[in-house]
Design a protein around this motif. Structure first.
Motif, PDB file in Angstrom:
ATOM      1  N   LEU A  92       0.825  -1.208   0.000  1.00 39.44           N
ATOM      2  CA  LEU A  92       0.000   0.000   0.000  1.00 39.44           C
ATOM      3  C   LEU A  92       0.863   1.263   0.000  1.00 39.44           C
ATOM      4  O   LEU A  92       0.598   2.204  -0.750  1.00 39.44           O
ATOM      5  CB  LEU A  92      -0.926  -0.005   1.217  1.00 39.44           C
ATOM      6  CG  LEU A  92      -2.088  -1.007   1.159  1.00 39.44           C
ATOM      7  CD1 LEU A  92      -2.703  -1.199   2.542  1.00 39.44           C
ATOM      8  CD2 LEU A  92      -3.150  -0.552   0.167  1.00 39.44           C
ATOM      9  N   GLU A  93       1.873   1.274   0.825  1.00 38.98           N
ATOM     10  CA  GLU A  93       2.737   2.447   0.890  1.00 38.98           C
ATOM     11  C   GLU A  93       3.503   2.650  -0.413  1.00 38.98           C
ATOM     12  O   GLU A  93       3.780   3.783  -0.816  1.00 38.98           O
ATOM     13  CB  GLU A  93       3.706   2.318   2.068  1.00 38.98           C
ATOM     14  CG  GLU A  93       3.057   2.511   3.423  1.00 38.98           C
ATOM     15  CD  GLU A  93       2.517   3.926   3.619  1.00 38.98           C
ATOM     16  OE1 GLU A  93       3.171   4.890   3.178  1.00 38.98           O
ATOM     17  OE2 GLU A  93       1.419   4.058   4.210  1.00 38.98           O
ATOM     18  N   ALA A  94       3.819   1.552  -1.092  1.00 38.52           N
ATOM     19  CA  ALA A  94       4.553   1.646  -2.358  1.00 38.52           C
ATOM     20  C   ALA A  94       3.750   2.374  -3.425  1.00 38.52           C
ATOM     21  O   ALA A  94       4.314   2.959  -4.355  1.00 38.52           O
ATOM     22  CB  ALA A  94       4.936   0.253  -2.853  1.00 38.52           C
ATOM     23  N   LEU A  95       2.412   2.359  -3.290  1.00 37.01           N
ATOM     24  CA  LEU A  95       1.562   3.030  -4.271  1.00 37.01           C
ATOM     25  C   LEU A  95       1.682   4.554  -4.204  1.00 37.01           C
ATOM     26  O   LEU A  95       1.237   5.252  -5.110  1.00 37.01           O
ATOM     27  CB  LEU A  95       0.100   2.615  -4.064  1.00 37.01           C
ATOM     28  CG  LEU A  95      -0.222   1.143  -4.352  1.00 37.01           C
ATOM     29  CD1 LEU A  95      -1.653   0.808  -3.945  1.00 37.01           C
ATOM     30  CD2 LEU A  95      -0.018   0.824  -5.823  1.00 37.01           C
ATOM     31  N   TYR A  96       2.264   5.059  -3.128  1.00 39.92           N
ATOM     32  CA  TYR A  96       2.435   6.503  -2.996  1.00 39.92           C
ATOM     33  C   TYR A  96       3.824   6.971  -3.421  1.00 39.92           C
ATOM     34  O   TYR A  96       4.109   8.165  -3.393  1.00 39.92           O
ATOM     35  CB  TYR A  96       2.186   6.929  -1.539  1.00 39.92           C
ATOM     36  CG  TYR A  96       0.734   6.798  -1.146  1.00 39.92           C
ATOM     37  CD1 TYR A  96      -0.200   7.753  -1.510  1.00 39.92           C
ATOM     38  CD2 TYR A  96       0.295   5.691  -0.433  1.00 39.92           C
ATOM     39  CE1 TYR A  96      -1.533   7.625  -1.154  1.00 39.92           C
ATOM     40  CE2 TYR A  96      -1.039   5.549  -0.074  1.00 39.92           C
ATOM     41  CZ  TYR A  96      -1.954   6.515  -0.439  1.00 39.92           C
ATOM     42  OH  TYR A  96      -3.274   6.384  -0.096  1.00 39.92           O
ATOM     43  N   LYS A  97       4.682   6.037  -3.811  1.00 43.60           N
ATOM     44  CA  LYS A  97       6.017   6.424  -4.251  1.00 43.60           C
ATOM     45  C   LYS A  97       5.975   6.875  -5.700  1.00 43.60           C
ATOM     46  O   LYS A  97       5.107   6.479  -6.474  1.00 43.60           O
ATOM     47  CB  LYS A  97       6.983   5.256  -4.078  1.00 43.60           C
ATOM     48  CG  LYS A  97       7.189   4.872  -2.609  1.00 43.60           C
ATOM     49  CD  LYS A  97       8.117   3.682  -2.465  1.00 43.60           C
ATOM     50  CE  LYS A  97       8.293   3.328  -0.990  1.00 43.60           C
ATOM     51  NZ  LYS A  97       9.154   2.141  -0.799  1.00 43.60           N
ATOM     52  N   ILE A  98       6.919   7.673  -6.094  1.00 46.64           N
ATOM     53  CA  ILE A  98       6.971   8.177  -7.466  1.00 46.64           C
ATOM     54  C   ILE A  98       7.165   7.001  -8.413  1.00 46.64           C
ATOM     55  O   ILE A  98       8.009   6.150  -8.214  1.00 46.64           O
ATOM     56  CB  ILE A  98       8.116   9.184  -7.638  1.00 46.64           C
ATOM     57  CG1 ILE A  98       7.862  10.407  -6.758  1.00 46.64           C
ATOM     58  CG2 ILE A  98       8.258   9.603  -9.088  1.00 46.64           C
ATOM     59  CD1 ILE A  98       8.999  11.400  -6.741  1.00 46.64           C
ATOM     60  N   GLY A  99       6.376   6.966  -9.447  1.00 50.84           N
ATOM     61  CA  GLY A  99       6.466   5.886 -10.427  1.00 50.84           C
ATOM     62  C   GLY A  99       5.270   5.896 -11.325  1.00 50.84           C
ATOM     63  O   GLY A  99       4.641   6.935 -11.544  1.00 50.84           O
ATOM     64  N   GLU A 100       4.917   4.744 -11.833  1.00 54.30           N
ATOM     65  CA  GLU A 100       3.798   4.639 -12.780  1.00 54.30           C
ATOM     66  C   GLU A 100       2.494   5.042 -12.109  1.00 54.30           C
ATOM     67  O   GLU A 100       2.157   4.559 -11.035  1.00 54.30           O
ATOM     68  CB  GLU A 100       3.686   3.193 -13.270  1.00 54.30           C
ATOM     69  CG  GLU A 100       2.526   2.991 -14.233  1.00 54.30           C
ATOM     70  CD  GLU A 100       2.315   1.521 -14.561  1.00 54.30           C
ATOM     71  OE1 GLU A 100       1.657   1.243 -15.565  1.00 54.30           O
ATOM     72  OE2 GLU A 100       2.812   0.679 -13.808  1.00 54.30           O
ATOM     73  N   ASP A 101       1.768   5.920 -12.732  1.00 53.45           N
ATOM     74  CA  ASP A 101       0.447   6.347 -12.249  1.00 53.45           C
ATOM     75  C   ASP A 101      -0.579   5.906 -13.275  1.00 53.45           C
ATOM     76  O   ASP A 101      -0.828   6.564 -14.272  1.00 53.45           O
ATOM     77  CB  ASP A 101       0.407   7.866 -12.070  1.00 53.45           C
ATOM     78  CG  ASP A 101      -0.923   8.331 -11.467  1.00 53.45           C
ATOM     79  OD1 ASP A 101      -1.853   7.497 -11.411  1.00 53.45           O
ATOM     80  OD2 ASP A 101      -1.020   9.496 -11.079  1.00 53.45           O
ATOM     81  N   VAL A 102      -1.174   4.736 -13.029  1.00 51.34           N
ATOM     82  CA  VAL A 102      -2.078   4.169 -14.033  1.00 51.34           C
ATOM     83  C   VAL A 102      -3.329   5.015 -14.220  1.00 51.34           C
ATOM     84  O   VAL A 102      -3.969   4.949 -15.262  1.00 51.34           O
ATOM     85  CB  VAL A 102      -2.479   2.727 -13.650  1.00 51.34           C
ATOM     86  CG1 VAL A 102      -1.279   1.832 -13.652  1.00 51.34           C
ATOM     87  CG2 VAL A 102      -3.177   2.696 -12.316  1.00 51.34           C
ATOM     88  N   SER A 103      -3.670   5.825 -13.214  1.00 51.77           N
ATOM     89  CA  SER A 103      -4.903   6.606 -13.338  1.00 51.77           C
ATOM     90  C   SER A 103      -4.778   7.709 -14.376  1.00 51.77           C
ATOM     91  O   SER A 103      -5.771   8.225 -14.859  1.00 51.77           O
ATOM     92  CB  SER A 103      -5.264   7.215 -11.981  1.00 51.77           C
ATOM     93  OG  SER A 103      -4.299   8.165 -11.589  1.00 51.77           O
ATOM     94  N   ASN A 104      -3.555   8.082 -14.744  1.00 54.28           N
ATOM     95  CA  ASN A 104      -3.350   9.165 -15.703  1.00 54.28           C
ATOM     96  C   ASN A 104      -2.931   8.660 -17.081  1.00 54.28           C
ATOM     97  O   ASN A 104      -2.664   9.445 -17.976  1.00 54.28           O
ATOM     98  CB  ASN A 104      -2.289  10.138 -15.179  1.00 54.28           C
ATOM     99  CG  ASN A 104      -2.789  10.891 -13.961  1.00 54.28           C
ATOM    100  OD1 ASN A 104      -3.967  11.184 -13.872  1.00 54.28           O
ATOM    101  ND2 ASN A 104      -1.901  11.175 -13.021  1.00 54.28           N
ATOM    102  N   GLU A 105      -2.831   7.344 -17.238  1.00 54.76           N
ATOM    103  CA  GLU A 105      -2.438   6.783 -18.527  1.00 54.76           C
ATOM    104  C   GLU A 105      -3.662   6.644 -19.426  1.00 54.76           C
ATOM    105  O   GLU A 105      -4.813   6.682 -18.958  1.00 54.76           O
ATOM    106  CB  GLU A 105      -1.796   5.408 -18.321  1.00 54.76           C
ATOM    107  CG  GLU A 105      -0.427   5.516 -17.645  1.00 54.76           C
ATOM    108  CD  GLU A 105       0.305   4.183 -17.696  1.00 54.76           C
ATOM    109  OE1 GLU A 105      -0.271   3.219 -18.208  1.00 54.76           O
ATOM    110  OE2 GLU A 105       1.442   4.120 -17.231  1.00 54.76           O
ATOM    111  N   PRO A 106      -3.452   6.454 -20.729  1.00 51.28           N
ATOM    112  CA  PRO A 106      -4.583   6.200 -21.626  1.00 51.28           C
ATOM    113  C   PRO A 106      -5.381   5.009 -21.126  1.00 51.28           C
ATOM    114  O   PRO A 106      -4.806   3.993 -20.726  1.00 51.28           O
ATOM    115  CB  PRO A 106      -3.898   5.908 -22.974  1.00 51.28           C
ATOM    116  CG  PRO A 106      -2.582   6.616 -22.871  1.00 51.28           C
ATOM    117  CD  PRO A 106      -2.167   6.530 -21.447  1.00 51.28           C
ATOM    118  N   LYS A 107      -6.688   5.129 -21.125  1.00 49.70           N
ATOM    119  CA  LYS A 107      -7.542   4.100 -20.536  1.00 49.70           C
ATOM    120  C   LYS A 107      -7.740   2.928 -21.505  1.00 49.70           C
ATOM    121  O   LYS A 107      -8.015   3.104 -22.677  1.00 49.70           O
ATOM    122  CB  LYS A 107      -8.919   4.684 -20.188  1.00 49.70           C
ATOM    123  CG  LYS A 107      -8.822   5.880 -19.238  1.00 49.70           C
ATOM    124  CD  LYS A 107      -8.181   5.476 -17.916  1.00 49.70           C
ATOM    125  CE  LYS A 107      -8.225   6.593 -16.896  1.00 49.70           C
ATOM    126  NZ  LYS A 107      -7.345   7.703 -17.184  1.00 49.70           N
TER     127      LYS A 107
END
Length: 608
Positions: free
Chosen positions: A588-603
């Motif tokens: 869960l904490e790893a989801l807040y680290k800088i990296g791939e943000d799937v919510s902003n990628e093409p759907k």
């Protein structure tokens, strides 16, 4: 049984004895045979078996108020032990068959159980280990149903005595509505379970309050599959049924529910939302495996049924389409539920509105209620003819509900517990001086007096911007999707929400095949960006109507669903939030680290 008989009864067994006299030869229970047939057990026969068990307890030295534990799957003997213990003046302590040895040891020791009734085999072995772990070998006498009988235990057949109705009647006559009937231990989503002290009057008041809400028929049949250690199944699925002279059939196990429904042909069912979500997801997944023509026919029928029955907005065209297709499709779908199911009562957790509307569309209405063990357990329920999705209905006629200034739901009535066993401080926290039960849930009453639950008081998340977020309503929305088995939202003190998602394996594997993805092991599919993007896209759509701070920005996929065996959900399939957070803290904490943000990628293009 008329309400005046319930109102005048002093105890649960006194009420059952009255029903047994008036319905002597009517079926009280249906027992499944090895060949899958269901055979009836009459009210008279069930009461005689309860009297025989009560006689055995009395002759073996049970004193009024002694605690009798039961560790047994749902079966006719569960009711025998229940009614027999209460008739002898004992206090029943139900144990979950899924509980771990250390949990059983804790409850046995805390309750001070003198007797423990158990099914032979693995359950008897587990109970014996719990007795030993709790150092109770000399004070707990095991009674074992079936073979083999462990050393030092009593065999059921040797224990049960010829009924001594006079001896039992002497105990029965001393019972009052204030007499303690049961210690029902909470499932422990946080900390050790607490023994809820429920009197005969608490149970009787709940039965009386719920009477008249559901129209019952002489041939109604409940199917019992939720654990009887839980107050919802015990009160709504058993006491309520027996009090009104209808019958109860027993499923083999929760995982054989679909098969047992077709065999037992119930008319009524008590369920929790997770069961209904799974049934819906599996039905839709199985439809997708059918030929194209069958799929089109099903979708046309479901679309018409949703408009007419589910949303109650369908025009003449939808009604004509439904009338034409229902005998072709709807009848076959309902046959999967035994063909006679006419009502499902849902409780224990929030029910997503789309799940309720889906079952309405099938022609199997679901009414949602609300309660807790401490209220024996029902506080409110939707009346079938006037139900409102998104609410848990108005309070029962004999229950008062008010909302505290901080939004907490308070309940008061004759169904509210006497307190927590051996825990005066916890009792004082839960019950105030005016008799109000502080439920720990947040909610409000609408203009018609229907109760709306917003979340658990202790579950509320406060993000880094100071906004309060109720995770349960978000999780219920996500878990209703056929591609999602479990969803756990996380984000206390964080800038945005993330979630653990356990995908529905069958639906996701079917999606992968339709998308032409390479066939890979399940673990590899779960780790793929394609599945993650598809699920994130669905989540974005599902939460489109939610506030910006309620959106789930990132997800971590689990290869396995959360299970009772893992200790991450309760026996009634409620998430143990703190334990889940602890188990998956790193992910869960790893989801807040800088990296791939799937919510902003093409759907990705999602199906459905």
């Amino acid at each position: 049984m008329k309400n005046d008989a319930i109102r005048h009864a002093n105890s649960i067994p006194e009420l059952f004895a009255a029903v047994a006299r008036s319905r002597a030869n009517a079926p009280a229970q249906w027992q499944r045979t090895a060949k899958g047939a269901y055979e009836p057990i009459s009210y008279q026969a069930l009461w005689q078996r309860a009297l025989a068990f009560a006689t055995g307890l009395i002759r073996h030295g049970l004193l009024p108020g002694d605690r009798v534990a039961i560790l047994m799957e749902n079966r006719p003997e569960w009711a025998v032990v229940d009614f027999g213990t209460l008739a002898a003046g004992g206090v029943l302590v139900p144990l979950y068959t899924t509980a771990r040895t250390q949990e059983l040891a804790y409850v046995l020791a805390d309750a001070g159980a003198r007797w423990a009734v158990v099914s032979a085999g693995k359950l008897a072995d587990k109970l014996a280990a719990a007795v030993q772990q709790a150092s109770l070998q000399r004070s707990v006498q095991m009674i074992v149903l079936g073979a083999p009988t462990p050393e030092g235990a009593l065999a059921w057949d040797a224990f049960v005595q010829a009924p001594d109705e006079r001896a039992v009647a002497e105990r029965l006559h001393k019972l009052t509505r204030d007499s303690l009937a049961s210690l029902v231990y909470t499932s422990g989503t946080t900390g050790d379970p607490k023994g809820v002290m429920l009197s005969h009057g608490n149970f009787l008041a709940n039965i009386e309050g719920a009477s008249g809400i559901v129209e019952l028929r002489a041939d109604d049949r409940m199917l019992s599959f939720l654990p009887l250690a839980h107050a919802l199944e015990r009160t709504a699925g058993h006491y309520f049924a027996y009090a009104h002279g209808i019958s109860v059939a027993f499923a083999e196990r929760p995982d054989t529910l679909a098969k047992n429904m077709q065999e037992a042909q119930p008319t009524l069912l008590v369920a929790v939302p997770r069961v209904l979500e799974v049934v819906r997801a599996r039905l839709l997944a199985q439809v997708e495996k059918q030929p194209a023509r069958t799929r089109r026919l099903f979708r046309a029928w479901l679309n018409a049924a949703m408009r007419v029955r589910g949303e109650r907005k369908g025009g003449l065209g939808a009604r004509v389409m439904l009338a034409f297709l229902d005998p072709l499709v709807g009848k076959k779908v309902r046959a999967r539920f035994g063909g006679r199911l006419r009502l499902v009562v849902s409780g224990g957790a929030p029910l997503a509105a789309e799940v309720g509307r889906f079952f309405d569309a099938l022609g199997i209405p679901v009414i949602e209620g609300y309660g807790m063990t401490e209220a024996a357990p029902v506080i409110s329920v939707n009346p079938p003819a006037r139900k409102k999705f998104g609410t848990v209905g108005p309070p029962l006629p004999n229950v008062e509900v008010q909302i505290a200034p901080d939004g907490e739901i308070l309940a008061r009535g004759p169904n509210v517990m006497q307190g927590y066993w051996n825990k005066p401080e916890a009792t004082h926290e839960a019950l105030d001086e005016e008799g109000w039960l502080h439920t720990g849930d947040l909610g409000r009453l609408d203009e018609d007096g229907y109760l709306i639950i917003t979340d658990r008081k202790k579950d509320i998340l406060v993000n880094s911007g100071g906004e309060n977020i109720a995770p349960q309503k978000i999780e219920a929305r996500l878990a209703a999707d056929e591609f999602i088995a479990h969803a756990v939202v996380y984000g206390d003190g964080k800038p945005y929400l993330v979630a653990l998602i356990a995908p529905e394996r069958e639906a996701c594997e079917a999606w992968a095949r339709e998308e032409g993805l390479p066939e890979v092991p399940w673990e590899q599919l779960v780790a793929s960006k394609a599945l993650k993007r598809m699920l994130q896209t669905r989540i974005n759509r599902l939460l489109a109507g939610f506030a910006p701070h309620e959106q789930v920005r990132r997800i971590h996929l689990l290869t396995e669903p959360l299970t009772i065996e893992s200790g991450l959900v309760t026996p009634t399939l409620k998430i143990k939030r703190k334990k889940v957070y602890a188990r998956f803290h790193k992910e869960l904490e790893a989801l807040y680290k800088i990296g791939e943000d799937v919510s902003n990628e093409p759907k990705a293009q999602a199906q459905g």
